[in-house]
Design a protein around this motif. Structure first.
Motif, PDB file in Angstrom:
ATOM      1  N   TRP A  12       0.854  -1.177   0.000  1.00 54.97           N
ATOM      2  CA  TRP A  12       0.000   0.000   0.000  1.00 54.97           C
ATOM      3  C   TRP A  12       0.890   1.226   0.000  1.00 54.97           C
ATOM      4  CZ3 TRP A  12      -5.443  -0.336   0.773  1.00 54.97           C
ATOM      5  CH2 TRP A  12      -5.918  -1.628   1.001  1.00 54.97           C
ATOM      6  N   ASP A  13       0.613   2.195  -0.854  1.00 53.35           N
ATOM      7  CA  ASP A  13       1.373   3.445  -0.875  1.00 53.35           C
ATOM      8  C   ASP A  13       0.518   4.571  -0.305  1.00 53.35           C
ATOM      9  OD1 ASP A  13       3.416   2.068  -2.027  1.00 53.35           O
ATOM     10  OD2 ASP A  13       3.566   3.346  -3.804  1.00 53.35           O
ATOM     11  N   ALA A  35      15.007   7.861   7.254  1.00 53.52           N
ATOM     12  CA  ALA A  35      15.275   8.638   6.045  1.00 53.52           C
ATOM     13  C   ALA A  35      14.633   7.933   4.848  1.00 53.52           C
ATOM     14  CB  ALA A  35      16.786   8.742   5.841  1.00 53.52           C
ATOM     15  N   PRO A  36      14.519   8.642   3.725  1.00 52.68           N
ATOM     16  CA  PRO A  36      14.041   7.970   2.517  1.00 52.68           C
ATOM     17  C   PRO A  36      14.872   6.713   2.210  1.00 52.68           C
ATOM     18  CG  PRO A  36      14.030  10.314   2.179  1.00 52.68           C
ATOM     19  CD  PRO A  36      14.698  10.071   3.514  1.00 52.68           C
ATOM     20  N   PHE A  37      14.200   5.675   1.799  1.00 55.87           N
ATOM     21  CA  PHE A  37      14.756   4.357   1.477  1.00 55.87           C
ATOM     22  C   PHE A  37      15.233   3.601   2.711  1.00 55.87           C
ATOM     23  CE2 PHE A  37      14.929   6.603  -2.568  1.00 55.87           C
ATOM     24  CZ  PHE A  37      14.278   5.692  -3.378  1.00 55.87           C
ATOM     25  N   GLN A  38      14.735   4.005   3.889  1.00 55.83           N
ATOM     26  CA  GLN A  38      14.954   3.229   5.101  1.00 55.83           C
ATOM     27  C   GLN A  38      13.603   2.718   5.594  1.00 55.83           C
ATOM     28  OE1 GLN A  38      17.061   5.688   7.902  1.00 55.83           O
ATOM     29  NE2 GLN A  38      19.033   5.252   6.940  1.00 55.83           N
ATOM     30  N   ARG A  53       9.992   4.178   3.879  1.00 60.14           N
ATOM     31  CA  ARG A  53       9.824   5.578   3.494  1.00 60.14           C
ATOM     32  C   ARG A  53      10.418   5.756   2.095  1.00 60.14           C
ATOM     33  NH1 ARG A  53      11.010  10.643   7.494  1.00 60.14           N
ATOM     34  NH2 ARG A  53       9.669  12.124   6.404  1.00 60.14           N
ATOM     35  N   LEU A  54       9.599   6.234   1.174  1.00 57.76           N
ATOM     36  CA  LEU A  54      10.054   6.411  -0.203  1.00 57.76           C
ATOM     37  C   LEU A  54      10.573   7.813  -0.465  1.00 57.76           C
ATOM     38  CD1 LEU A  54       7.209   4.432  -1.973  1.00 57.76           C
ATOM     39  CD2 LEU A  54       9.562   3.692  -1.577  1.00 57.76           C
ATOM     40  N   CYS A  55       9.994   8.811   0.191  1.00 58.58           N
ATOM     41  CA  CYS A  55      10.500  10.187   0.136  1.00 58.58           C
ATOM     42  C   CYS A  55       9.927  10.911   1.356  1.00 58.58           C
ATOM     43  CB  CYS A  55      10.193  10.879  -1.187  1.00 58.58           C
ATOM     44  SG  CYS A  55       8.463  11.177  -1.475  1.00 58.58           S
ATOM     45  N   GLU A  56       9.989  12.244   1.381  1.00 58.63           N
ATOM     46  CA  GLU A  56       9.626  12.989   2.584  1.00 58.63           C
ATOM     47  C   GLU A  56       8.258  12.603   3.153  1.00 58.63           C
ATOM     48  OE1 GLU A  56      11.723  14.817   4.183  1.00 58.63           O
ATOM     49  OE2 GLU A  56      10.283  15.393   5.713  1.00 58.63           O
TER      50      GLU A  56
END
Length: 177
Positions: A12-13, A35-38, A53-56
């Motif tokens: 789910w996004d 952080a993004p990608f964590q 997390r994909l971005c902010e």
């Protein structure tokens, strides 16, 4: 070697201006600390799930429970928020066999700089390419087991399976030497 498992309805996004606030409401302040990608592992309503997390303000949830339960919880906290919640019908999750590690995967997948697959830490993700396919490589713990997962388009599965099969054949030949 075992086969990869393909899942079509686990992801789910959540995105939008209030995406971080919605995630903090559902999963706590841990969403703001990555952080993004964590990612991190948690539970929602006693059901294990993974948060990436994909971005902010954009997150991906890997949910192991009933889709309707998560959908209901998401809609209860997204009311009057500037977010959208989607399950993309074209997106699949491919959980790689445990006998295929990140170093072996890096022999066929090329990470987009500045990422590096051989040094990809646990609870981190990296965009990469396998031949002409775009994938997201996600290394994380899933119910106490280290997991390597690829997110890609459903129409790419056949090509991905061929690439993984070739990698596995090479590994078997190397073991036999």
């Amino acid at each position: 070697m075992s086969n990869p498992s393909v899942h079509t309805n686990l992801l789910w996004d959540i995105a939008g201006i209030d995406g971080l606030q919605v995630m903090k409401t559902l999963f706590g302040d841990g969403c703001d600390r990555i952080a993004p990608f964590q990612s991190f592992e948690t539970e929602l309503d006693h059901t294990p799930c993974s948060i990436l997390r994909l971005c902010e303000s954009n997150f991906r949830i890997r949910w192991l429970g009933e889709p309707n339960d998560l959908e209901s919880m998401l809609h209860s906290v997204t009311k009057d928020q500037r977010v959208w919640v989607k399950q993309f019908p074209w997106l699949v999750s491919v959980q790689l066999p445990h006998d295929l590690d990140i170093v072996q995967l890096s022999q066929i997948a090329i990470a987009k700089p500045p990422f590096s697959l051989p040094s990809l830490a646990s609870n981190c993700a990296a965009p990469a390419r396998i031949e002409t396919l775009s994938v997201l490589v996600w290394r994380h713990t899933l119910q106490t087991s280290e997991t390597l997962e690829l997110h890609t388009a459903k129409h790419s599965l056949e090509t991905l399976e061929q690439s993984l099969s070739m990698q596995r054949s090479s590994l078997l030949e190397a073991i036999a030497l």
